[in-house]
Design a protein around this motif. Structure first.
Motif, PDB file in Angstrom:
ATOM      1  N   GLY A  65       0.853  -1.177   0.000  1.00 54.46           N
ATOM      2  CA  GLY A  65       0.000   0.000   0.000  1.00 54.46           C
ATOM      3  C   GLY A  65       0.894   1.234   0.000  1.00 54.46           C
ATOM      4  O   GLY A  65       2.125   1.120  -0.064  1.00 54.46           O
ATOM      5  N   LEU A 108      -2.079   2.415  -5.946  1.00 51.18           N
ATOM      6  CA  LEU A 108      -0.661   2.680  -5.693  1.00 51.18           C
ATOM      7  C   LEU A 108       0.023   2.923  -7.033  1.00 51.18           C
ATOM      8  O   LEU A 108       0.187   2.004  -7.838  1.00 51.18           O
ATOM      9  N   ASP A 120      -8.101   6.740  -2.271  1.00 47.51           N
ATOM     10  CA  ASP A 120      -9.061   5.767  -1.741  1.00 47.51           C
ATOM     11  C   ASP A 120     -10.393   5.832  -2.470  1.00 47.51           C
ATOM     12  O   ASP A 120     -10.904   6.919  -2.768  1.00 47.51           O
TER      13      ASP A 120
END
Ligand code: BTN
Length: 313
Positions: free
Chosen positions: A95, A173, A161
């Motif tokens: 992440g 990412l 997000d």
């Protein structure tokens, strides 16, 4: 494939079983049962029109450390734009900010796309917006396309997000592959929680899955194909330099880019601010209590009220 009893055949069958493929036997042959969930490379390729690349090149892994790491490696070795690395399971899913991405087998979409943008490198952060807008629209369209019975409440949170009813269901990412060359590559990694899994604490309360919010089991390949189509549409908007259009669409899907009271956590510690827009490359603008406007390129931003409510519980 024809049925036989050789060790090679049994080995192949065992591999297919591990992938979760289902078969039907007819007339002495075995045939893969068609469904919209199995992540079969040939089916992904057939079902996804290539509009932004010469052709989509899907490469699937049963399990892998990280699809982004693999895609970066392959990009350095020169694979073409449109190479899609995906896995049923990641054992070291990455992440942002050195966090890990929980990637249990068969439960999500874990994928990394290699792109070779012609736009200037300083604009590449907008590829995160390309992916998040495409994912948000894909999830919104599930209801319109009659794939699910109830509409999803989709939102975007800066920087990367995708939210369903305020909880994170996907993250993006973006990584640039080292090396200059005439067509340097970027890797856009996407993790989407599709099935409901036992997400470990302390994250469980803040995350959700498509299935939970849709109230049904949503087939993963269909989601992937819809997403890839939508991604390519927005990628072309980006490549044609229509960045304002992309940013306006991103803003229309987010409620926190203007007027939200937030905590900012980055290298400079935690401080408060009020969001006041996005710059041309998608960075978040935040007004500090001293009246200064800061440009946030990275970092975490949390809605202050939500933090306080959280503390009162
Ligand atoms: C984040 O929210 O911090 C970003 C999460 C990105 C996860 C995806 S899963 C597929 C790809 N491979 C990785 O190792 N990470 C990305």
């Amino acid at each position: 494939m024809p049925l036989d009893d050789s060790p090679g055949f049994r080995q192949q069958l065992e591999l297919c079983r591990k992938w979760g493929f289902k078969f039907e036997a007819a007339g002495g042959r075995l045939r893969l049962c068609f469904d919209h969930d199995q992540l079969v490379p040939a089916w992904i390729q057939q079902e996804t029109p290539a509009t932004a690349w010469r052709c989509l090149n899907p490469v699937g892994f049963l399990n892998i450390g990280s699809t982004n790491t693999e895609a970066l490696d392959q990009a350095r070795r020169g694979v073409p734009a449109g190479t899609l690395i995906y896995a049923e399971e990641q054992t070291a899913g990455k992440g942002r900010k050195d966090r890990s991405w929980f990637s249990p087998a068969g439960s999500g979409l874990y994928l990394s796309l290699v792109v070779r943008p012609e736009q200037p490198r300083k604009t590449w952060p907008l590829l995160t917006h390309v992916a998040s807008v495409a994912l948000a629209e894909t999830l919104q369209d599930l209801h319109g396309r009659k794939r699910i019975a109830i509409p999803l409440d989709v939102g975007l949170k800066w920087p990367n997000d995708v939210l369903l009813s305020g909880k994170k269901c996907a993250g993006i990412l973006l990584e640039a592959a080292a090396g200059e060359g005439p067509h340097p590559a970027a890797v856009v990694g996407i993790g989407l929680n599709v099935r409901e899994t036992g997400m470990p604490d302390p994250f469980a309360a803040a995350v959700t899955s498509v299935d939970r919010m849709a109230g049904t089991c949503v087939p993963r390949r269909r989601l992937l194909v819809d997403f890839l189509e939508c991604f390519q549409r927005w990628y072309l908007v980006f490549e044609r330099g229509r960045h304002g259009e992309l940013l306006e669409r991103w803003k229309s899907l987010s409620s926190m880019w203007s007027g939200a009271e937030v905590w900012i956590s980055d290298g400079a510690g935690r401080r408060s601010g009020v969001t006041c827009g996005l710059d041309a490359n998608g960075a978040l603008l935040v007004r500090t209590p001293e009246g200064k406007v800061e440009t946030l390129l990275a970092g975490d931003v949390t809605i202050r009220k939500a933090v306080e409510q959280e503390k009162r519980r």
